[in-house]
Design an enzyme around this catalytic site. Sequence first.
Site, PDB file in Angstrom:
ATOM      1  N   LEU A   1     -17.226  44.957   1.366  1.00  0.00           N
ATOM      2  CA  LEU A   1     -16.870  45.624   0.110  1.00  0.00           C
ATOM      3  C   LEU A   1     -15.373  45.510  -0.186  1.00  0.00           C
ATOM      4  O   LEU A   1     -14.544  45.963   0.613  1.00  0.00           O
ATOM      5  CB  LEU A   1     -17.274  47.103   0.171  1.00  0.00           C
ATOM      6  CG  LEU A   1     -16.934  47.927  -1.073  1.00  0.00           C
ATOM      7  CD1 LEU A   1     -17.784  47.480  -2.257  1.00  0.00           C
ATOM      8  CD2 LEU A   1     -17.132  49.402  -0.817  1.00  0.00           C
ATOM      9  N   ASP A   2     -15.034  44.894  -1.314  1.00  0.00           N
ATOM     10  CA  ASP A   2     -13.641  44.765  -1.777  1.00  0.00           C
ATOM     11  C   ASP A   2     -12.738  44.128  -0.720  1.00  0.00           C
ATOM     12  O   ASP A   2     -11.552  44.443  -0.631  1.00  0.00           O
ATOM     13  CB  ASP A   2     -13.084  46.138  -2.206  1.00  0.00           C
ATOM     14  CG  ASP A   2     -13.848  46.734  -3.383  1.00  0.00           C
ATOM     15  OD1 ASP A   2     -14.383  45.960  -4.209  1.00  0.00           O
ATOM     16  OD2 ASP A   2     -13.921  47.974  -3.474  1.00  0.00           O
TER      17      ASP A   2
ATOM     18  N   SER B   1     -15.233  46.730 -20.891  1.00  0.00           N
ATOM     19  CA  SER B   1     -13.957  46.403 -21.536  1.00  0.00           C
ATOM     20  C   SER B   1     -13.328  45.153 -20.920  1.00  0.00           C
ATOM     21  O   SER B   1     -12.727  44.343 -21.631  1.00  0.00           O
ATOM     22  CB  SER B   1     -12.993  47.594 -21.507  1.00  0.00           C
ATOM     23  OG  SER B   1     -12.450  47.777 -20.220  1.00  0.00           O
ATOM     24  N   ASN B   2     -13.479  44.952 -19.608  1.00  0.00           N
ATOM     25  CA  ASN B   2     -12.980  43.712 -19.006  1.00  0.00           C
ATOM     26  C   ASN B   2     -13.819  42.520 -19.450  1.00  0.00           C
ATOM     27  O   ASN B   2     -13.299  41.425 -19.642  1.00  0.00           O
ATOM     28  CB  ASN B   2     -12.948  43.826 -17.475  1.00  0.00           C
ATOM     29  CG  ASN B   2     -11.649  44.446 -16.989  1.00  0.00           C
ATOM     30  OD1 ASN B   2     -10.576  43.919 -17.246  1.00  0.00           O
ATOM     31  ND2 ASN B   2     -11.744  45.574 -16.308  1.00  0.00           N
TER      32      ASN B   2
ATOM     33  N   LEU C   1     -23.610  44.410  -3.751  1.00  0.00           N
ATOM     34  CA  LEU C   1     -24.472  43.231  -3.695  1.00  0.00           C
ATOM     35  C   LEU C   1     -24.776  42.853  -2.255  1.00  0.00           C
ATOM     36  O   LEU C   1     -23.922  42.969  -1.373  1.00  0.00           O
ATOM     37  CB  LEU C   1     -23.798  42.064  -4.419  1.00  0.00           C
ATOM     38  CG  LEU C   1     -23.633  42.289  -5.935  1.00  0.00           C
ATOM     39  CD1 LEU C   1     -22.631  41.310  -6.512  1.00  0.00           C
ATOM     40  CD2 LEU C   1     -24.977  42.175  -6.644  1.00  0.00           C
TER      41      LEU C   1
ATOM     42  N   HIS D   1     -10.797  44.946  -9.387  1.00  0.00           N
ATOM     43  CA  HIS D   1     -10.839  46.250  -8.721  1.00  0.00           C
ATOM     44  C   HIS D   1      -9.586  47.046  -9.100  1.00  0.00           C
ATOM     45  O   HIS D   1      -8.485  46.504  -9.065  1.00  0.00           O
ATOM     46  CB  HIS D   1     -10.897  46.045  -7.206  1.00  0.00           C
ATOM     47  CG  HIS D   1     -11.028  47.330  -6.452  1.00  0.00           C
ATOM     48  ND1 HIS D   1     -12.210  48.030  -6.391  1.00  0.00           N
ATOM     49  CD2 HIS D   1     -10.114  48.059  -5.758  1.00  0.00           C
ATOM     50  CE1 HIS D   1     -12.021  49.132  -5.674  1.00  0.00           C
ATOM     51  NE2 HIS D   1     -10.756  49.167  -5.286  1.00  0.00           N
TER      52      HIS D   1
END
Length: 194
Positions: free
Chosen positions: A146-147, A15-16, A95, A111
């Site tokens: 991560l993030d 959807s993004n 990744l 996110h």
Amino acid sequence: MTRKRVAILISGRGSNMAALIEAARAPDYPAEIVGVLSNRAAAAGLETAAANGIATASLAQSKFPSRDMFEDTMTQILESWEVDYVCLAGFMRILGEDFVNRWLGRMVNIHPSLLPAYKGLHTHERALADGVSEHGCTVHFVTPGLDEGPAILQARIPVFAGDTPETLAERLLVEEHRIYPEALRMLVSGKAKL
């Protein structure tokens, strides 16, 4: 205006991804979506991309002996599309450092939390469990942690009594679809830099 070439990595409905494709239809938008790559052949977003005339590819990581080989093949596909930037839109793989560093400063993710809060999965459930009064989403640079990359844009929504992870996710998606195209515009026009 030469538009920058962007690929989107997805794992699901995308959807993004669809919001980015829609934004890129505007003649004054500085980026064009040239390819969509999924790690799941059944990802519904691949059909959406193909219906919009965008190149698609799918690669199952399980078919590769190592993550490095999987990511090397992803890089070959992205290079064949002559991509300038990469957007992660619900790409459910962590990744590797080599891949991330190859695209450092040119790869972003959206996110569903106000980073640095709630890195990783199940962000809505965790926010509700903590009883926070507001929740949100973040478009950020992808870095090896991560993030952990710096935020480009964030959007906030109030948390209501009676909210469930589903209602929160649904309301937040509206904001995700609003800020992701804006963050990509900032990135490709040089207003956002790592």
